[in-house]
Design a protein around this motif. Sequence first.
Motif, short mmCIF file in Angstrom:
data_model
loop_
_atom_site.label_atom_id
_atom_site.label_comp_id
_atom_site.label_asym_id
_atom_site.label_seq_id
_atom_site.Cartn_x
_atom_site.Cartn_y
_atom_site.Cartn_z
N PHE A 1 0.82 -1.20 0.00
CA PHE A 1 0.00 0.00 0.00
C PHE A 1 0.86 1.26 0.00
O PHE A 1 0.65 2.16 -0.82
CB PHE A 1 -0.96 0.03 1.20
CG PHE A 1 -1.86 1.23 1.17
CD1 PHE A 1 -3.06 1.19 0.50
CD2 PHE A 1 -1.48 2.42 1.78
CE1 PHE A 1 -3.87 2.32 0.41
CE2 PHE A 1 -2.27 3.55 1.72
CZ PHE A 1 -3.48 3.50 1.04
N VAL A 2 1.82 1.34 0.93
CA VAL A 2 2.55 2.61 1.06
C VAL A 2 3.53 2.85 -0.10
O VAL A 2 3.77 3.99 -0.49
CB VAL A 2 3.29 2.71 2.41
CG1 VAL A 2 2.29 2.65 3.55
CG2 VAL A 2 4.37 1.67 2.57
N ALA A 3 4.10 1.78 -0.66
CA ALA A 3 5.08 1.96 -1.74
C ALA A 3 4.43 2.10 -3.11
O ALA A 3 4.95 2.83 -3.96
CB ALA A 3 6.06 0.78 -1.75
N ASP A 4 3.30 1.44 -3.33
CA ASP A 4 2.67 1.44 -4.65
C ASP A 4 1.38 2.27 -4.70
O ASP A 4 1.20 3.11 -5.58
CB ASP A 4 2.35 0.00 -5.08
CG ASP A 4 3.60 -0.85 -5.24
OD1 ASP A 4 4.69 -0.27 -5.44
OD2 ASP A 4 3.49 -2.08 -5.16
N VAL A 5 0.48 2.02 -3.77
CA VAL A 5 -0.84 2.66 -3.82
C VAL A 5 -0.78 4.11 -3.36
O VAL A 5 -1.31 5.00 -4.02
CB VAL A 5 -1.86 1.87 -2.97
CG1 VAL A 5 -3.20 2.60 -2.95
CG2 VAL A 5 -2.01 0.46 -3.50
N PHE A 6 -0.13 4.37 -2.24
CA PHE A 6 -0.09 5.71 -1.66
C PHE A 6 0.38 6.76 -2.67
O PHE A 6 -0.32 7.76 -2.90
CB PHE A 6 0.79 5.70 -0.41
CG PHE A 6 0.81 6.99 0.36
CD1 PHE A 6 0.02 7.17 1.48
CD2 PHE A 6 1.65 8.03 -0.03
CE1 PHE A 6 0.05 8.37 2.20
CE2 PHE A 6 1.69 9.22 0.68
CZ PHE A 6 0.89 9.39 1.79
N VAL B 1 -1.73 9.96 -4.41
CA VAL B 1 -1.23 11.34 -4.40
C VAL B 1 -1.33 11.95 -5.79
O VAL B 1 -1.83 13.07 -5.96
CB VAL B 1 0.24 11.38 -3.91
CG1 VAL B 1 0.87 12.75 -4.21
CG2 VAL B 1 0.32 11.08 -2.42
N GLU B 2 -0.87 11.23 -6.80
CA GLU B 2 -0.87 11.76 -8.16
C GLU B 2 -2.29 11.87 -8.72
O GLU B 2 -2.63 12.86 -9.38
CB GLU B 2 0.01 10.88 -9.06
CG GLU B 2 1.49 10.97 -8.71
CD GLU B 2 2.36 10.23 -9.69
OE1 GLU B 2 3.05 10.89 -10.47
OE2 GLU B 2 2.34 8.97 -9.66
N ALA B 3 -3.11 10.86 -8.47
CA ALA B 3 -4.48 10.87 -9.00
C ALA B 3 -5.29 12.02 -8.40
O ALA B 3 -6.12 12.63 -9.09
CB ALA B 3 -5.16 9.54 -8.70
N SER C 1 0.10 14.57 2.13
CA SER C 1 -0.52 13.28 2.41
C SER C 1 0.32 12.57 3.47
O SER C 1 1.54 12.65 3.44
CB SER C 1 -0.59 12.40 1.15
OG SER C 1 -1.20 13.09 0.09
N THR C 2 -0.34 11.87 4.37
CA THR C 2 0.38 11.13 5.41
C THR C 2 -0.40 9.88 5.79
O THR C 2 -1.60 9.77 5.51
CB THR C 2 0.56 11.97 6.69
OG1 THR C 2 -0.74 12.34 7.20
CG2 THR C 2 1.39 13.22 6.44
N THR C 3 0.31 8.97 6.43
CA THR C 3 -0.37 7.90 7.15
C THR C 3 -0.34 8.25 8.63
O THR C 3 0.58 8.93 9.09
CB THR C 3 0.31 6.53 6.94
OG1 THR C 3 1.68 6.62 7.34
CG2 THR C 3 0.22 6.09 5.49
N GLU C 4 -1.33 7.78 9.37
CA GLU C 4 -1.38 8.02 10.80
C GLU C 4 -1.65 6.69 11.49
O GLU C 4 -2.58 5.97 11.13
CB GLU C 4 -2.47 9.05 11.13
CG GLU C 4 -2.15 10.43 10.56
CD GLU C 4 -3.26 11.44 10.75
OE1 GLU C 4 -4.41 11.02 11.00
OE2 GLU C 4 -2.99 12.64 10.65
N THR C 5 -0.82 6.38 12.48
CA THR C 5 -0.85 5.05 13.09
C THR C 5 -1.18 5.07 14.58
O THR C 5 -1.47 4.02 15.14
CB THR C 5 0.51 4.36 12.92
OG1 THR C 5 1.52 5.18 13.52
CG2 THR C 5 0.86 4.16 11.46
#
Length: 225
Positions: free
Chosen positions: A104-109, A113-115, A121-125
């Motif tokens: 998810f973080v390397a490919d989808v995230f 962002v581009e789309a 943009s960030t992830t929150e854990t």
Amino acid sequence: MKVDANFRRRAVADEDVRRLNSTIVSRLSKIDGIFRVDDVARRVVFDQGTGESAEANLSPCLIQGIRGGISYASRRLGAIRDHGTSDDFIRLELDLDLIDYLWFVADVFPAVVEAFEAYRSTTETDEDQMVDDFEKIIELSRLEKKDILSRDGVFRIQSVNYFDDILCRRAFGIGSKEVVARLEGHVYVVREIGDGVFFITSDKPVAGPETLIIDEKIKRILAGK
């Protein structure tokens, strides 16, 4: 483990939100692996609202382990300004028991962002850390008269981050290309995306005290110390 992925986009006053939503959903539908149906554009439910805001629910179309949607800021005359209240959002809730974190973080995230043409943009854990940070951000924003929560600053470096050039200059005093140069060799992934910088601090989601340690380290590097 639950993780939130948040994407913010600067709203533009003369945009037709229904048409914008169709464009964004079309772009998102081309991202490999996140939708469980083919006819995403037809299935996504768009709610125009009353003019103050609009939204699109993506959850019925997303794969198991991802839920979320898009929220659009008010486009009423005079409502758009250089502040986070004029941001469009994508928020995705991730269940890491059901999906692969690195995928998810390397490919989808970065693809989202581009789309979405996001500016940050960030992830929150760590929900407790988020609540604690929010109170500090509100106080700091009041004292400095800046929109630190969104357009003027970066209070906390997260596990996964994207900041465009404008935000880099406002938050760190350097452009996104210089951010990339300074972070190379110090984080798991760093690269340019569009006019901004995308970076992952480690190969696993970070929470608790480790968040504060990494945050301090990255900010020190970006300050040239």
